[in-house]
Design a protein around this motif. Structure first.
Motif, PDB file in Angstrom:
ATOM      1  N   PRO A 187       0.821  -1.220   0.000  1.00 52.12           N
ATOM      2  CA  PRO A 187       0.000   0.000   0.000  1.00 52.12           C
ATOM      3  C   PRO A 187       0.851   1.264   0.000  1.00 52.12           C
ATOM      4  O   PRO A 187       0.502   2.260  -0.636  1.00 52.12           O
ATOM      5  CB  PRO A 187      -0.815  -0.122   1.291  1.00 52.12           C
ATOM      6  CG  PRO A 187      -0.848  -1.575   1.600  1.00 52.12           C
ATOM      7  CD  PRO A 187       0.481  -2.117   1.129  1.00 52.12           C
ATOM      8  N   GLY A 188       1.974   1.210   0.704  1.00 57.33           N
ATOM      9  CA  GLY A 188       2.829   2.385   0.782  1.00 57.33           C
ATOM     10  C   GLY A 188       3.504   2.728  -0.529  1.00 57.33           C
ATOM     11  O   GLY A 188       3.827   3.896  -0.785  1.00 57.33           O
ATOM     12  N   CYS A 189       3.728   1.745  -1.344  1.00 56.61           N
ATOM     13  CA  CYS A 189       4.351   1.978  -2.654  1.00 56.61           C
ATOM     14  C   CYS A 189       3.323   2.285  -3.729  1.00 56.61           C
ATOM     15  O   CYS A 189       3.639   2.955  -4.724  1.00 56.61           O
ATOM     16  CB  CYS A 189       5.166   0.754  -3.073  1.00 56.61           C
ATOM     17  SG  CYS A 189       6.715   0.523  -2.185  1.00 56.61           S
ATOM     18  N   HIS A 190       2.121   1.787  -3.547  1.00 53.41           N
ATOM     19  CA  HIS A 190       1.116   1.900  -4.601  1.00 53.41           C
ATOM     20  C   HIS A 190       0.787   3.349  -4.946  1.00 53.41           C
ATOM     21  O   HIS A 190       0.786   3.741  -6.125  1.00 53.41           O
ATOM     22  CB  HIS A 190      -0.166   1.162  -4.189  1.00 53.41           C
ATOM     23  CG  HIS A 190      -1.230   1.192  -5.232  1.00 53.41           C
ATOM     24  ND1 HIS A 190      -2.181   2.202  -5.299  1.00 53.41           N
ATOM     25  CD2 HIS A 190      -1.490   0.368  -6.275  1.00 53.41           C
ATOM     26  CE1 HIS A 190      -2.985   1.980  -6.323  1.00 53.41           C
ATOM     27  NE2 HIS A 190      -2.589   0.876  -6.932  1.00 53.41           N
ATOM     28  N   GLY A 191       0.497   4.163  -3.937  1.00 48.49           N
ATOM     29  CA  GLY A 191       0.102   5.545  -4.192  1.00 48.49           C
ATOM     30  C   GLY A 191       1.158   6.345  -4.937  1.00 48.49           C
ATOM     31  O   GLY A 191       0.876   6.952  -5.981  1.00 48.49           O
ATOM     32  N   PRO A 192       2.400   6.374  -4.460  1.00 49.52           N
ATOM     33  CA  PRO A 192       3.445   7.119  -5.165  1.00 49.52           C
ATOM     34  C   PRO A 192       3.718   6.591  -6.569  1.00 49.52           C
ATOM     35  O   PRO A 192       3.969   7.378  -7.490  1.00 49.52           O
ATOM     36  CB  PRO A 192       4.671   6.944  -4.257  1.00 49.52           C
ATOM     37  CG  PRO A 192       4.103   6.731  -2.901  1.00 49.52           C
ATOM     38  CD  PRO A 192       2.865   5.914  -3.128  1.00 49.52           C
ATOM     39  N   ALA A 193       3.663   5.271  -6.746  1.00 46.85           N
ATOM     40  CA  ALA A 193       3.909   4.703  -8.077  1.00 46.85           C
ATOM     41  C   ALA A 193       2.780   5.078  -9.028  1.00 46.85           C
ATOM     42  O   ALA A 193       3.020   5.427 -10.198  1.00 46.85           O
ATOM     43  CB  ALA A 193       4.055   3.190  -7.990  1.00 46.85           C
TER      44      ALA A 193
END
Length: 231
Positions: A187-193
């Motif tokens: 989840p932490g990587c999904h938004g920025p990516a």
């Protein structure tokens, strides 16, 4: 010839040569595989051989040195990651001439823990297949090196953005692959990516736009959202 974990490189190469398939060699060229030193053996069959002979660093080095496509792929499947040095990886990458060789060895390099040292170096290299190696190492690591913190992969997003305008086929596909895998990591990587994907999708550059649209489409899909616990 019956192979075993004690088989020498010469014995393995002799076995590979006995399996030569000219029809398959001709077909491989259609998939962008360099066939000058190919025997026409499928990767499925090579992996079956790898399971029989198992891992052996010295033998893997000898298989690589043969220059034969199948022997070099088999070397990647049977290398001992803990024994690979950065200089060995650099020497291999300098001779990569196809996407399949890059993709087979990138996993091994990343598994060897060489990512922090080699990913920036390979990406900075202007050679198409060396740069691809860096991005494929990111993609593979994002999926398999689960103990690494998300911050490791978020730090690659500016690098992905910086190279999203490289129009070379095997680079742009690897950049796209790295972005998608980072986005599906957590989840932490999904938004920025996803934010980067949408920014690239709005780019005036054709390559960046393709990378962004394709990545955004996957990262907004149900499968990706479910994977990171957002769907």
């Amino acid at each position: 010839m019956t192979l075993s974990p004690s088989s020498t490189a010469a014995e393995v190469i002799a076995h590979l040569k006995s399996l030569r398939n000219e029809e398959n060699v001709a077909g491989m060229a259609r998939f962008g595989i360099v066939t000058d030193h190919a025997l026409g053996i499928s990767n499925t069959d090579l992996r079956a051989i790898a399971r029989i002979i198992r891992r052996n660093h010295e033998r893997a080095l000898a298989l690589w040195d043969s220059g034969i496509r199948e022997a070099r792929l088999l070397a990647s499947y049977t290398e001992e990651p803990k024994k690979i040095t950065a200089d060995q990886a650099r020497a291999c990458a300098a001779t990569f001439n196809s996407w399949e060789m890059v993709d087979s060895w990138s996993d091994t390099f990343a598994d060897a823990g060489l990512g922090p040292e080699l990913i920036p170096e390979f990406i900075a290299d202007d050679r198409e297949f060396v740069r691809r190696t860096g991005f494929v190492m990111i993609a593979w690591s994002a999926v398999h090196l689960k103990k690494l913190p998300d911050e490791t992969f978020l730090a690659f997003l500016p690098v992905i953005e910086a190279h999203a305008t490289d129009p070379r086929n095997f680079v742009k596909k690897a950049v796209n692959w790295a972005l998608r895998q980072i986005g599906k990591r957590s989840p932490g990587c999904h938004g920025p990516a996803l934010a980067l994907a949408e920014r690239l999708a709005a780019s005036e550059d054709r390559t960046a736009r393709w990378i962004g649209k394709d990545a955004a489409r996957e990262l907004k899909g149900r499968i990706a959202l479910r994977k990171v616990g957002l769907g």
